[in-house]
Write a protein that holds these residues in place. Structure first.
Motif, PDB file in Angstrom:
ATOM      1  N   GLN A 234       0.705  -1.203   0.062  1.00 39.04           N
ATOM      2  CA  GLN A 234      -0.101  -0.034  -0.086  1.00 39.04           C
ATOM      3  C   GLN A 234       0.992   1.310  -0.055  1.00 39.04           C
ATOM      4  O   GLN A 234       0.535   2.224  -0.778  1.00 39.04           O
ATOM      5  N   ASN A 235       1.994   1.067   0.702  1.00 33.65           N
ATOM      6  CA  ASN A 235       2.842   2.381   0.840  1.00 33.65           C
ATOM      7  C   ASN A 235       3.392   2.494  -0.399  1.00 33.65           C
ATOM      8  O   ASN A 235       3.705   3.709  -1.042  1.00 33.65           O
ATOM      9  N   ARG A 236       3.809   1.758  -1.181  1.00 30.26           N
ATOM     10  CA  ARG A 236       4.362   1.618  -2.508  1.00 30.26           C
ATOM     11  C   ARG A 236       3.530   2.379  -3.485  1.00 30.26           C
ATOM     12  O   ARG A 236       3.744   3.035  -4.255  1.00 30.26           O
ATOM     13  N   HIS A 237       2.062   1.900  -3.468  1.00 29.75           N
ATOM     14  CA  HIS A 237       1.299   2.428  -4.220  1.00 29.75           C
ATOM     15  C   HIS A 237       1.128   3.972  -4.163  1.00 29.75           C
ATOM     16  O   HIS A 237       0.953   4.717  -5.031  1.00 29.75           O
ATOM     17  N   LEU A 238       0.896   4.244  -2.720  1.00 24.35           N
ATOM     18  CA  LEU A 238       0.727   5.755  -2.197  1.00 24.35           C
ATOM     19  C   LEU A 238       1.764   6.510  -2.797  1.00 24.35           C
ATOM     20  O   LEU A 238       1.599   7.607  -3.174  1.00 24.35           O
ATOM     21  N   GLN A 239       3.022   5.866  -2.555  1.00 21.16           N
ATOM     22  CA  GLN A 239       4.221   6.753  -2.883  1.00 21.16           C
ATOM     23  C   GLN A 239       4.368   7.287  -4.497  1.00 21.16           C
ATOM     24  O   GLN A 239       4.555   8.233  -5.077  1.00 21.16           O
TER      25      GLN A 239
END
Length: 364
Positions: A234-239
């Motif tokens: 999820q953090n990769r997607h958000l970044q």
């Protein structure tokens, strides 16, 4: 910002406060829910929304606290409704947990902060002390808000329309960051009607909003990821999403082509610095202005391009030094930026900036 045809059902120009322009812009953008709690200097916003929003078919709620307001915003966003909350500095601090939840859940909503003096309760005068809180993510975790910084009452109106569009485009909270100067000053504003101001039940959130799983599989909006590797994904997607927002970066450039020194200032301070630059130009000093209109994404590539032309920099803020860090990051390896901070608690005027600008030019 490009405008659509002005709404012929409204006056061509109206004379209103920046806070009132915020409310007018929100209504034009299709805002149908407002949740808030009173605090100076932004109280004109809930005051106007309290009578104008029900007339527009929407809902106004004076919540019991800023904490409740932000969580109500989260709930309305999950239903795909264009919703708004507003406050001033200490109130925005209380909203940070819910704002982080919204970013983590990828929920669109608009938050207005008419920045007042701090830290603590400070005073009710202007300040730019909330830059870090707004741009760096004031709550927990790695997240970003899109942050717009108006300097005029017209921009208050225009940026509110844009804020709602950006919130739903990126499924992300958007902050409009003003201050007591921008919120309380009065200027002529030309209202205009967006080409398609989406309202409740619109198609813009049709594929993700929570509306009851009739005839389809249930949907889940969440910021909790407990499975192994899920949060990292999820953090990769958000970044990646935050990186794509760089396409929205913009700034006003004023007399930068032949300038030897570039002043970087945003919001009301950018406006006041512009007046100082006009005075110095009249004395043949080659100084120009870059006024970021988006604070995130920050117009770093623009500043770097100017640095590569051999220009020097001075960052002016109504705080002890916050945006200057982003300016220096943008131009690092080429040149540095000098800094002048006008202390919160003192109202600046254009003459206050003349000496710092001349000093940055080498005492010319």
């Amino acid at each position: 910002m490009p405008h659509n045809t002005p709404d012929t059902g409204t006056p061509e120009r109206i004379f209103i406060k920046g806070n009132e322009a915020i409310a007018h812009g929100a209504l034009a953008a299709g805002c149908r829910c407002y949740f808030g709690y009173p605090i100076t200097p932004q109280n004109d916003i809930p005051e106007m929304m309290s009578f104008a929003l029900p007339d527009a078919g929407g809902e106004f709620v004076q919540a019991e606290s800023e904490v409740a307001s932000a969580n109500m915003l989260l709930g309305a966003a999950a239903a795909g409704i264009r919703a708004l909350t507003s406050s001033s500095s200490p109130g925005i601090s209380l909203m940070q947990e819910a704002i982080s939840y919204m970013a983590g859940s990828e929920l669109p909503g608009v938050i207005v902060n008419m920045n007042r003096g701090g830290p603590g309760l400070g005073d009710i005068g202007p300040s730019q002390g909330d830059y870090f809180q707004s741009v760096k993510g004031g709550g927990h975790g790695d997240y970003k808000l899109l942050v717009l910084a108006p300097a005029t009452c017209q921009e208050c109106y225009d940026m509110m329309v844009e804020a709602f569009d950006l919130a739903f485009k990126y499924r992300n909270p958007v902050m409009v960051l003003g201050d007591a100067i921008v919120g309380q000053m009065k200027e002529p504003v030309t209202p205009w009607k967006p080409a398609a101001a989406e309202g409740p039940g619109s198609a813009e959130a049709a594929d993700w909003r929570l509306e009851g799983a009739r005839g389809r599989k249930p949907r889940l909006l969440k910021s909790l990821f407990l499975e192994d590797g899920a949060l990292a994904g999820q953090n990769r997607h958000l970044q990646a999403k935050y990186a794509s927002m760089q396409a929205e970066a913009r700034a006003e450039c004023f007399l930068t082509d032949d300038a030897e020194l570039i002043v970087v200032a945003y919001g009301s301070i950018g406006r006041i610095a512009k007046s100082a630059i006009r005075k110095l130009r009249a004395q043949s000093h080659k100084v120009g202005l870059v006024r970021p209109q988006t604070l995130f994404p920050f117009p770093g590539p623009l500043l770097r391009g100017l640095a590569e032309q051999g220009k020097r920099f001075l960052t002016i803020e109504h705080n002890c030094g916050q945006m200057v860090e982003d300016v220096r990051l943008s131009i690092r390896g080429i040149v540095d930026s000098a800094f002048y901070g006008h202390m919160p608690g003192e109202m600046p005027g254009s003459d206050d900036f003349l000496a710092p600008i001349l000093d940055a030019m080498g005492g010319k």
